[in-house]
Design an enzyme around this catalytic site. Sequence first.
Site, PDB file in Angstrom:
ATOM      1  N   SER A 123       0.826  -1.195   0.000  1.00 22.24           N
ATOM      2  CA  SER A 123       0.000   0.000   0.000  1.00 22.24           C
ATOM      3  C   SER A 123       0.870   1.259   0.000  1.00 22.24           C
ATOM      4  CB  SER A 123      -0.893  -0.021   1.239  1.00 22.24           C
ATOM      5  OG  SER A 123      -1.687   1.132   1.231  1.00 22.24           O
ATOM      6  N   GLY A 124       0.580   2.153  -0.922  1.00 25.45           N
ATOM      7  CA  GLY A 124       1.330   3.405  -0.988  1.00 25.45           C
ATOM      8  C   GLY A 124       2.568   3.333  -1.869  1.00 25.45           C
ATOM      9  N   SER A 177      -6.321   2.301  -2.429  1.00 31.10           N
ATOM     10  CA  SER A 177      -7.378   1.520  -3.099  1.00 31.10           C
ATOM     11  C   SER A 177      -7.789   0.407  -2.156  1.00 31.10           C
ATOM     12  CB  SER A 177      -6.853   0.894  -4.386  1.00 31.10           C
ATOM     13  OG  SER A 177      -6.010   1.782  -5.070  1.00 31.10           O
ATOM     14  N   GLY A 400      -0.637  -5.511  -2.797  1.00 22.20           N
ATOM     15  CA  GLY A 400       0.548  -6.338  -2.640  1.00 22.20           C
ATOM     16  C   GLY A 400       0.518  -7.075  -1.316  1.00 22.20           C
ATOM     17  N   GLU A 402       0.736  -8.047   2.313  1.00 22.03           N
ATOM     18  CA  GLU A 402       0.479  -7.123   3.409  1.00 22.03           C
ATOM     19  C   GLU A 402       0.791  -7.794   4.743  1.00 22.03           C
ATOM     20  OE1 GLU A 402      -2.652  -4.059   2.497  1.00 22.03           O
ATOM     21  OE2 GLU A 402      -3.590  -5.051   4.191  1.00 22.03           O
TER      22      GLU A 402
HETATM   23  N1  LIG Z   1       5.255   8.138  -9.946  1.00 23.37           N
HETATM   24  C1  LIG Z   1       4.906   8.908  -8.934  1.00 23.37           C
HETATM   25  N2  LIG Z   1       5.294  10.190  -8.900  1.00 23.37           N
HETATM   26  C2  LIG Z   1       4.941  10.982  -7.878  1.00 23.37           C
HETATM   27  N3  LIG Z   1       4.240  10.564  -6.812  1.00 23.37           N
HETATM   28  C3  LIG Z   1       3.832   9.294  -6.763  1.00 23.37           C
HETATM   29  C4  LIG Z   1       4.134   8.390  -7.839  1.00 23.37           C
HETATM   30  N4  LIG Z   1       3.608   7.206  -7.521  1.00 23.37           N
HETATM   31  C5  LIG Z   1       2.992   7.361  -6.344  1.00 23.37           C
HETATM   32  N5  LIG Z   1       3.110   8.609  -5.876  1.00 23.37           N
HETATM   33  C6  LIG Z   1       2.588   9.155  -4.608  1.00 23.37           C
HETATM   34  O1  LIG Z   1       2.288   8.082  -3.758  1.00 23.37           O
HETATM   35  C7  LIG Z   1       0.907   8.066  -3.402  1.00 23.37           C
HETATM   36  C8  LIG Z   1       0.410   6.647  -3.294  1.00 23.37           C
HETATM   37  O2  LIG Z   1       0.402   6.051  -4.554  1.00 23.37           O
HETATM   38  P1  LIG Z   1      -0.737   5.032  -5.010  1.00 23.37           P
HETATM   39  O3  LIG Z   1      -2.064   5.509  -4.573  1.00 23.37           O
HETATM   40  O4  LIG Z   1      -0.522   4.743  -6.420  1.00 23.37           O
HETATM   41  O5  LIG Z   1      -0.343   3.771  -4.127  1.00 23.37           O
HETATM   42  P2  LIG Z   1      -0.930   2.286  -4.252  1.00 23.37           P
HETATM   43  O6  LIG Z   1       0.235   1.402  -4.460  1.00 23.37           O
HETATM   44  O7  LIG Z   1      -2.003   2.249  -5.229  1.00 23.37           O
HETATM   45  O8  LIG Z   1      -1.442   2.042  -2.797  1.00 23.37           O
HETATM   46  P3  LIG Z   1      -2.743   1.257  -2.308  1.00 23.37           P
HETATM   47  O9  LIG Z   1      -2.402  -0.175  -2.291  1.00 23.37           O
HETATM   48  O10 LIG Z   1      -2.946   1.788  -0.937  1.00 23.37           O
HETATM   49  O11 LIG Z   1      -3.843   1.612  -3.214  1.00 23.37           O
HETATM   50  C9  LIG Z   1       0.225   8.870  -4.466  1.00 23.37           C
HETATM   51  O12 LIG Z   1      -0.942   9.459  -3.969  1.00 23.37           O
HETATM   52  C10 LIG Z   1       1.285   9.893  -4.820  1.00 23.37           C
HETATM   53  O13 LIG Z   1       1.257  10.953  -3.902  1.00 23.37           O
HETATM   54 MG   LIG Z   2      -3.960   1.978  -5.141  1.00 21.45          MG
END
Ligand SMILES: Nc1ncnc2c1ncn2[C@@H]1O[C@H](COP(=O)(O)OP(=O)(O)OP(=O)(O)O)[C@@H](O)[C@H]1O
Ligand SMILES: [Mg+2]
Length: 1001
Positions: A123-124, A177, A400, A402
């Site tokens: 996450s994140g 998400s 992913g 967790e």
């Molecule tokens: N390529 C990038 N460039 C700049 N900031 C990024 C980038 N990727 C991610 N971030 C930052 O990291 C935050 C988290 O990314 P994201 O929501 O895609 O995570 P995730 O892997 O989908 O997590 P989750 O499993 O919680 O949904 C985004 O809101 C953004 O602020």
């Molecule tokens: Mg996500």
Amino acid sequence: YKQLKWSVQRNNTDIIMEGALIARDRVGVQDFVLLDSHTSEAAFLNNLRKRYQENLIYTYIGTLLVSVNPYKELDIYTVTQMQLYRGVNFFELPPHLYAIADNAYRVMCSEYNNHFILISGESGAGKTEASKKILQYYAVTCPTTEQLQVVRDRLLLSNPVLEAFGNAKTLRNDNSSRFGKYMDIQFDFKGAPVGGHILSYLIEKSRVVHQNHGERNFHIFYQLLEGGEKDLLCWLGLERNPQKYAYLVQGRCAKVFSINDKNDWKIVRKAFSIIDFTEKDLEHLFGIVASVLHLGNIQFEEDSNGHAIIRNGTQIKWISKLLGVHLSILQEALTHRKIEARSEEVLSPLNVDLAFYARDAVAKAIYGRTFTWLVNKINGSLANKDSTRKTVIGLLDIYGFEVLDTNSFEQFCINYCNEKLQQLLIEMTLKAEQEEYEMEGIEWEPIPYFNNKIICDLVEQKHKGIISILDEECLRPGEATDLSFLEKLEEKVGDHAHFVTRKLADQKTRKSIDWVDFRLLHYAGEVTYCAVGFLEKNNDLLYRNLKEVLCNSKNGIVRDCFLLSELDSRRRPETVATQFKNSLMSLIEILMSKEPSYIRCIKPNENKEPGKFDDCLIRHQVKYLGLMEHLRVRRAGFAYRRKYEHFLRRYKSLCPATWPHWHGPAAEGVERLIKHIGYKPEEYKLGRTKIFIRFPKTLFATEDAFEIRKHLMAQDLWTWAVQIIRKFIQGFINRKKPLCPENVEFVRLVQYKYLMKLRDHIPRNVLDKSWLQPPSILEEISEMLQKMCIRNLVRKYCRGVTPERKVQLQQKAVTSAIFRGKKEGYQQSINLPFADTRLKETDINPKVLQLIQGEKVKYATPVVKYDRNGFKARERLLVLTQSSAYVVEMAKIKQKIDYATLKGISTSNLGDGIVVMHVPEDNKQKGDVILQCEHIFEMVTKLCMLANKQNLVKVVKGSLRFRIGSGKEGTMVFTVGPEPHVFKAKDGQLTVVRKPSAAGD
Ligand SMILES: Nc1ncnc2c1ncn2[C@@H]1O[C@H](COP(=O)(O)OP(=O)(O)OP(=O)(O)O)[C@@H](O)[C@H]1O
Ligand SMILES: [Mg+2]
């Protein structure tokens, strides 16, 4: 010069090739397969860190992309960047998401097969951002039409809607998400995106009724309260204050500085209109969102019998209105439970605890099912209805691995899912490797790897797996509890190597496992799960009477989500774990039939801080993501492989036999080349189309030799260039001398340039008299060429002339010979074509035709005849035949002039239309004929051509003499006056006045 330019260009293409090799000494390696010690986790981390600190967040392992969240905006997602990666060979540019996206797209277009891009990470880590960026890449770079732009917008805008309902702020990610998402993008045969389809997995329903500290409910609740129009909130019975809603405040952070709910609401509202939601849909949808909030505020109290009652009816009134259910039925359903007693159904009152449980169950159920409805609805708007064959690229953005402090049923499902995807990855990578070896005719060398099938089986096997045991516990009659489930596990899978509980563990491990825990040894590491809540979450059942209420709802969405048929079914619905297992199985099936690409996302620190690289945290993720394992598999055989053509093009300068050109097959060229530079047999293998190099160090040695060679080549190139320029100057100095060794090349160059330029400047038609000025050494040749060119144009022109036009031109040539520069009006007459005749034979009296004795009329025109004495004007016809001219009045021939006797033809130099035919003095003739004719040039030309008397035509100035007849002569005077006029002047002279011409000629 041309050669020089070409050499430089060619060198540049060499330079942009193989980005990974070029950049290897700058910031680590761009591809982990080029790491010297590929099994060292420390080396892996070092490389990742070095690059991350230079904002290089992407690194490959072969064709898998590792991405580290930068937590700041980088300037690498612009349209210019997109264009850069479009259609470029995968290895030519630095690693990027776009390279992965483009590669999948191009292979899809050329091989017409399906693909998926699996994005995983914790996450994140940036999964969702990555998937959105890929979608944008396709939206910008794929061909599209005006019609298809609607599809494109819908694909892009489905995201904000799904995120509003499916994402939430968690401790780890402000936009986390809370569901898994698989999205197919469909392309037509031209590669244009034409539709899409989304599958969602396991939305985290428990969040609707409960959030941990520092976390929030799904975004949509806050967006609605912050951004919703006043009327809308009023209609929904909501107050603009999240603090008022029990379901929104448990995390104590309803308002977050980093989230702009009001703004997001606007985006979501706009997206709804683009993806085809009607006002009615939205009314029902927000009705449900509001009902959930009202549900959360319902309080139960205990009556004197210990039964739950609702004293404050405000909330249920709103719910009853919004969901369209009867108030008293709703009230009863929330406080009672239908049970079977003596084969009859009776309502039994609930106690307060159970009532709260039932209330939360309703909230979770309607929200969860509404989410599914939403996905289906979006799919309706993305669907491409035409039946032509399409190819797809699927984007999988899925949670992913967790590991939390306390891991519950959700983590169990998520980690099981990752276990399955890991299995898929290893299988597909191995398969791809094996296939490549086979295709290339290279013997397969077995690669030892950890096969995690054993863990997947532990979870999913029928009857024996953990999910089956959980289902059994949920569904069996009697008092099943989380603890009895744990006992069952010990009993049935207790001897499995990847399963431990406190009871089963040895002395040392025992301490770290609680009585209510079980531990699984996943491929990525150990995870301890707390069994508490497994049964309840797996069953997730609504009391039957509540379901009945919802099935009869007047809210369209609720009615779609709760079907009456569900009530009839005697069978118990599938449990959550089984549903999840089944959907995962079909996902794996979907993926297996497609070509894979992988993106592994890494979160660099827990604080969302840019630039901070937390070694410990990242080491964990590298392990959980299976990156070392993947690298090992990729490197087990050969570190590097390239098509012979590419390899040869880059390194051919290292061997005299292949430099500067190799004319044979590339494979043989490579064989010569590596023999020359001394590759040892164990260092490489030659496949059908590719060379395989086992160790990076072999490749690097070759690359270093190439670098040195390149410098030498550059020196050679400069020396050569200096010589060329010197020669050029010599040639210029000696250019005027006869050809000699000093100037010959220069002269040839000048000739070549002039001729090449002339080619684009030769005259296009006979009237174009321009000619490119030649340099002095080419004057003679140029003159010859010009003559040839004109002759050629004339010939071409003549060949194009029709017979009719030829006659015209012949006549006009005669006219020109006589009148050009002599008579007024000639210039204007040139462009007026001559008529064949002005009167047809049918216009002439038949008697006249008889009288001319059947001679064919060649030309006839009306004329004015002036008599020789009084100069009276009379209208007559002039008829020309092959031998004579006739002046005709009606049916009479007034005068016949035999051409043979015609002595002369006179006209004036003015535009008066007068012509005099001079005839000899004899009895038959009456005297000279004075005529005035509108088409004077035409008429005189016809006359003199028929009579063959071109030479007798005179153009006179001032006056002329004419014979009146019987020996007398008269004078005709030509002048200019205000009115045209022909009259006998007082002196007896015939005076012809014509108006001054406007042209003045
Ligand atoms: N390529 C990038 N460039 C700049 N900031 C990024 C980038 N990727 C991610 N971030 C930052 O990291 C935050 C988290 O990314 P994201 O929501 O895609 O995570 P995730 O892997 O989908 O997590 P989750 O499993 O919680 O949904 C985004 O809101 C953004 O602020
Ligand atoms: Mg996500």
